[in-house]
Design a protein around this motif. Structure first.
Motif, PDB file in Angstrom:
ATOM      1  N   SER A 155     -35.481 -46.034  72.374  1.00 37.57           N
ATOM      2  CA  SER A 155     -34.966 -45.814  71.012  1.00 37.57           C
ATOM      3  C   SER A 155     -33.562 -45.224  71.022  1.00 37.57           C
ATOM      4  O   SER A 155     -32.809 -45.398  70.074  1.00 37.57           O
ATOM      5  CB  SER A 155     -35.902 -44.887  70.229  1.00 37.57           C
ATOM      6  OG  SER A 155     -37.188 -45.447  70.158  1.00 37.57           O
ATOM      7  N   CYS A 186     -33.605 -41.370  67.895  1.00 43.69           N
ATOM      8  CA  CYS A 186     -33.355 -42.198  66.710  1.00 43.69           C
ATOM      9  C   CYS A 186     -34.643 -42.887  66.255  1.00 43.69           C
ATOM     10  O   CYS A 186     -35.467 -43.280  67.091  1.00 43.69           O
ATOM     11  CB  CYS A 186     -32.288 -43.251  67.014  1.00 43.69           C
ATOM     12  SG  CYS A 186     -30.714 -42.528  67.529  1.00 43.69           S
ATOM     13  N   GLY A 187     -34.797 -43.024  64.937  1.00 44.95           N
ATOM     14  CA  GLY A 187     -35.928 -43.766  64.376  1.00 44.95           C
ATOM     15  C   GLY A 187     -37.195 -42.958  64.236  1.00 44.95           C
ATOM     16  O   GLY A 187     -38.274 -43.530  64.029  1.00 44.95           O
ATOM     17  N   THR A 240     -35.849 -41.200  60.646  1.00 41.43           N
ATOM     18  CA  THR A 240     -36.761 -42.356  60.580  1.00 41.43           C
ATOM     19  C   THR A 240     -36.014 -43.646  60.231  1.00 41.43           C
ATOM     20  O   THR A 240     -36.323 -44.709  60.767  1.00 41.43           O
ATOM     21  CB  THR A 240     -37.869 -42.093  59.534  1.00 41.43           C
ATOM     22  OG1 THR A 240     -38.408 -40.800  59.765  1.00 41.43           O
ATOM     23  CG2 THR A 240     -38.984 -43.130  59.644  1.00 41.43           C
ATOM     24  N   HIS A 241     -35.016 -43.560  59.357  1.00 40.98           N
ATOM     25  CA  HIS A 241     -34.308 -44.764  58.908  1.00 40.98           C
ATOM     26  C   HIS A 241     -33.027 -45.027  59.708  1.00 40.98           C
ATOM     27  O   HIS A 241     -32.328 -45.998  59.442  1.00 40.98           O
ATOM     28  CB  HIS A 241     -33.981 -44.657  57.415  1.00 40.98           C
ATOM     29  CG  HIS A 241     -35.209 -44.490  56.571  1.00 40.98           C
ATOM     30  ND1 HIS A 241     -36.163 -45.479  56.461  1.00 40.98           N
ATOM     31  CD2 HIS A 241     -35.664 -43.433  55.830  1.00 40.98           C
ATOM     32  CE1 HIS A 241     -37.147 -45.049  55.677  1.00 40.98           C
ATOM     33  NE2 HIS A 241     -36.870 -43.806  55.288  1.00 40.98           N
ATOM     34  N   LYS A 286     -31.972 -46.020  63.139  1.00 42.03           N
ATOM     35  CA  LYS A 286     -32.628 -46.516  64.359  1.00 42.03           C
ATOM     36  C   LYS A 286     -31.671 -46.905  65.481  1.00 42.03           C
ATOM     37  O   LYS A 286     -32.114 -47.337  66.540  1.00 42.03           O
ATOM     38  CB  LYS A 286     -33.512 -47.730  64.006  1.00 42.03           C
ATOM     39  CG  LYS A 286     -34.638 -47.351  63.069  1.00 42.03           C
ATOM     40  CD  LYS A 286     -35.566 -48.500  62.789  1.00 42.03           C
ATOM     41  CE  LYS A 286     -36.720 -48.030  61.905  1.00 42.03           C
ATOM     42  NZ  LYS A 286     -37.626 -49.106  61.531  1.00 42.03           N
ATOM     43  N   CYS A 306     -27.069 -41.106  65.466  1.00 41.56           N
ATOM     44  CA  CYS A 306     -28.017 -42.139  65.049  1.00 41.56           C
ATOM     45  C   CYS A 306     -27.549 -42.689  63.704  1.00 41.56           C
ATOM     46  O   CYS A 306     -27.257 -41.912  62.783  1.00 41.56           O
ATOM     47  CB  CYS A 306     -29.428 -41.559  64.909  1.00 41.56           C
ATOM     48  SG  CYS A 306     -30.131 -41.033  66.486  1.00 41.56           S
ATOM     49  N   SER A 313     -27.963 -46.123  60.688  1.00 41.89           N
ATOM     50  CA  SER A 313     -28.934 -47.103  60.201  1.00 41.89           C
ATOM     51  C   SER A 313     -28.486 -48.543  60.458  1.00 41.89           C
ATOM     52  O   SER A 313     -29.296 -49.462  60.429  1.00 41.89           O
ATOM     53  CB  SER A 313     -29.204 -46.896  58.705  1.00 41.89           C
ATOM     54  OG  SER A 313     -27.998 -46.863  57.994  1.00 41.89           O
ATOM     55  N   HIS A 342     -31.531 -50.519  71.277  1.00 42.98           N
ATOM     56  CA  HIS A 342     -31.052 -49.865  70.051  1.00 42.98           C
ATOM     57  C   HIS A 342     -29.746 -49.080  70.232  1.00 42.98           C
ATOM     58  O   HIS A 342     -29.598 -47.992  69.697  1.00 42.98           O
ATOM     59  CB  HIS A 342     -32.144 -48.920  69.483  1.00 42.98           C
ATOM     60  CG  HIS A 342     -33.405 -49.622  69.144  1.00 42.98           C
ATOM     61  ND1 HIS A 342     -34.417 -49.792  70.052  1.00 42.98           N
ATOM     62  CD2 HIS A 342     -33.823 -50.230  68.002  1.00 42.98           C
ATOM     63  CE1 HIS A 342     -35.411 -50.464  69.499  1.00 42.98           C
ATOM     64  NE2 HIS A 342     -35.080 -50.753  68.261  1.00 42.98           N
TER      65      HIS A 342
END
Length: 643
Positions: free
Chosen positions: A51, A60-61, A78-79, A81, A104, A106, A165
């Motif tokens: 991740s 991240c994520g 969470t958003h 990623k 991190c 989106s 990612h």
């Protein structure tokens, strides 16, 4: 007594488990390897690797736990990623990592952003904030901290790396410096471009030629028994011409120098004359010794040719042997993939620790930081174990072939029968043999690492000592590998443990020292000529095919790729052939030691080998040394000479 000696070498009579404690130790070791993998996954290393994580220790994520003393840690991402580096081109070449603040985000910027206003617009449009977490998008163009907390612009167009990612620049020109450090031999990018485009243009031809080398290797393994005698004659003629030619040239130079030296009486001329005389005498002595050795070895060369002939028959009866390198290579690739994955996990495992810049790094503390040493030992031992399994499988199949009198009574697939015996009885022996090789390999690798680290720093004496130690360990490793292979053959015959098998095999090899020398010199050279033949044939076909590509003239790299692949394939296949010859020789030596062709003690050997023994005994008898059992006519059992 004869009975006890025959009981000691009772081929394929009974099977028993060998070296069970070593199998348990190996299973324990593999459990340790599994623990390392499990530990790195449990401590979040797998999630961090796949991740990605930012400079504050957040993965991240997902939701994260607060790290004491670190601002911006413990965020809910969470958003967000994808990992985004503010300065992706700032690469530390020493530690091979990106020296940049990581965040991190989106979404990765799919087009170039030239100003802070563009970055702000991107954040408002896509909801992906490319500046540090403490800045709001509305503050990007007004806050003075933006110069430090926002990415260096222009922000290059980037795309996420599949499965990992990370946002990576689409145009990798900024990695030119990094690539230059890795590929120092290509300084001109146009040359690199031409090389790569050349490979891409002729990829069909490359694949076709690689397939050709594969087919040629398989054909050679079948026909080598018919051309082995020719190869031996080629080798003999080359050696004789080379040694005679070299000696003749030296004496000619000496005679020429003597005539000119008589005209010019200088010290240098005298020294040169004396040096040439020493060289010429040395070459003459060497040639005479070589001729004497060839004279002594000539009868043993006949055994090498006979063994090569029988090895060809083995491949006809056991065609699955040809595919052994494929299975071994496939299993090794699977294991190496697993090993590299766990190594990457280990690189991101450990506890979050603040570094001097105030960001988070993951480091292992206490005894756990030595886990990667255990992991490296695992790489060597398990790789050697897989290779040893191949040796034991080949040995088991060839032993079954040799000691089955009626070839029509062979198991349906001797290879699978051999694998079954290996798994049921002899995994411990293989584990012990591979561990001994590992014990020699590790010190050699450590010394090679030290030598590489001290390059240019150590004195000449230390360098010489290091190289001597590395060379000695390499020689020891080669000798042990050869002994191990013969020990596996002895285990396949008798179901004895590793040490007993190694001792028995060693005794047989010492008793047949000259034959062993002949097989390992003449046999290896014949196989080397086979490799050269395959590489030259593939290379010639490559030159002819690539020459027809008028739109593409730069065909050096495709040809090199094809020739390297051809050599690798030929080496894999012919190393199996060499293994079969070595196993056959040990079986033959045991057969001739404990059997003499009389009723009740019939030979197991093939008719080609029987003819060799008959001829040897006839020549001994004629020389006045034969008699009694030596001169007795050979009486094989029916089926022993079956093709």
């Amino acid at each position: 007594s004869y009975k006890s000696s025959k009981r000691e070498w009772k081929p394929l009579e009974d099977h028993s488990c060998t070296d069970v404690p070593w199998l348990l130790l190996f299973i324990l070791f593999c459990t340790g390897m599994g623990f390392i993998c499990g530990f790195s996954i449990a401590t979040g290393a797998a999630a961090r690797l796949l991740s990605g994580y930012d400079s504050y220790g957040n993965i991240c994520g997902q939701k994260n736990v607060k790290v004491e003393g670190i601002i911006n840690s413990g965020l809910d991402l969470t958003h967000k990623k994808f990992v985004f580096f503010l300065d992706p081109c700032n690469i530390d070449l020493v530690h091979q990592r990106i020296k940049s603040l990581a965040l991190c985000v989106s979404a990765c910027p799919r087009k170039e952003l030239k100003t802070l206003a563009d970055i702000q617009k991107f954040a408002e449009t896509n909801g992906s904030t490319l500046c540090s977490y403490e800045l709001q998008p509305s503050e990007y163009t007004t806050d003075p901290r933006a110069a430090k907390l926002c990415p260096q612009y222009p922000v290059p167009e980037s795309a996420p790396i599949p499965f990992f990612h990370r946002c990576a620049p689409v145009n990798i020109s900024c990695y030119a410096k990094f690539a230059e450090a890795l590929i120092t031999f290509v300084s001109d990018s146009s040359v690199l471009h031409r090389l790569i485009s050349g490979v891409m243009t002729s990829k069909e031809i490359i694949m076709g030629l690689c397939l050709l080398s594969l087919v040629l290797s398989m054909i050679l393994m079948v026909i080598i028994r018919y051309i082995s005698r020719v190869l031996v004659w080629i080798l003999t003629i080359l050696v004789i011409l080379g040694s005679l030619g070299g000696t003749g040239v030296l004496w000619w130079l000496y005679a020429k120098q003597q005539v000119s030296a008589s005209a010019v009486e200088t010290q240098i001329a005298k020294d040169n004359l004396q040096a040439l005389l020493i060289y010429a005498i040395s070459a003459t002595v060497f040639t005479v010794i070589l001729f004497l050795i060839m004279l002594i070895m000539r009868k043993r060369v006949a055994l090498t040719i006979a063994l090569f002939h029988v090895a060809g028959k083995v491949f006809i009866h056991l065609p699955l042997l040809v595919f052994q390198p494929f299975w071994t290579f496939f299993v090794l690739i699977l294991f190496w993939t697993y090993w590299i994955t766990v190594l990457l996990f280990l690189g991101t495992t450990g506890s979050p620790v603040p570094n001097e810049e105030g960001f988070v790094e993951f480091r292992m503390v206490g005894p756990l930081k030595y886990m990667w040493w255990y992991h490296v030992v695992g790489l060597i031992w398990i790789s050697e174990f897989i290779l040893a399994c191949q040796q034991m499988t080949v040995a088991g199949a060839v032993v079954t072939y040799y000691f089955t009198r009626e070839k029509r009574n062979l198991p349906f697939t001797p290879i699978l029968a051999s694998v079954n015996r290996l798994v049921c009885y002899h995994l411990g022996t293989v584990a012990k043999g591979s561990f001994i090789i590992t014990l020699v390999k590790i010190p050699r690798m450590i010394l090679m690492y030290i030598h590489a680290q001290l390059k240019g720093k150590e004195n000449a004496c230390a360098r010489c000592m290091l190289k001597s130690c590395i060379c000695c360990l390499w020689c020891l490793e080669k000798c042990l590998t050869y002994l191990n292979q013969n020990a596996y053959t002895a285990t396949a015959i008798n179901s004895t443990n590793f040490c007993t098998s190694a001792k028995d095999a060693f005794v047989i090899l010492v008793e047949n020292a000259l034959r062993v020398a002949a097989i390992n010199t003449v046999g290896d050279f014949m196989l080397f000529l086979g490799k050269v033949l395959i590489v030259c044939s593939t290379g010639l076909a490559g030159i002819m095919l690539l020459n027809y590509q008028r739109d593409y003239t730069f065909w050096v790299l495709p040809l090199i790729i094809v020739c390297l692949f051809a050599f690798l394939v030929a080496h894999c296949f012919l190393s199996i052939y060499e293994m079969v010859v070595d196993v056959l020789f040990l079986c033959f030596a045991i057969d001739t030691k404990y059997n003499d062709g009389s009723p009740g003690r019939e030979f197991y050997m093939d008719k080609v080998l029987m003819e060799f023994v008959e001829n040897s005994r006839k020549s001994m008898k004629e020389a006045g040394r034969g008699g009694g059992a030596e001169g007795r006519e050979l009486k094989p059992m029916v089926g022993a000479d079956e093709e």
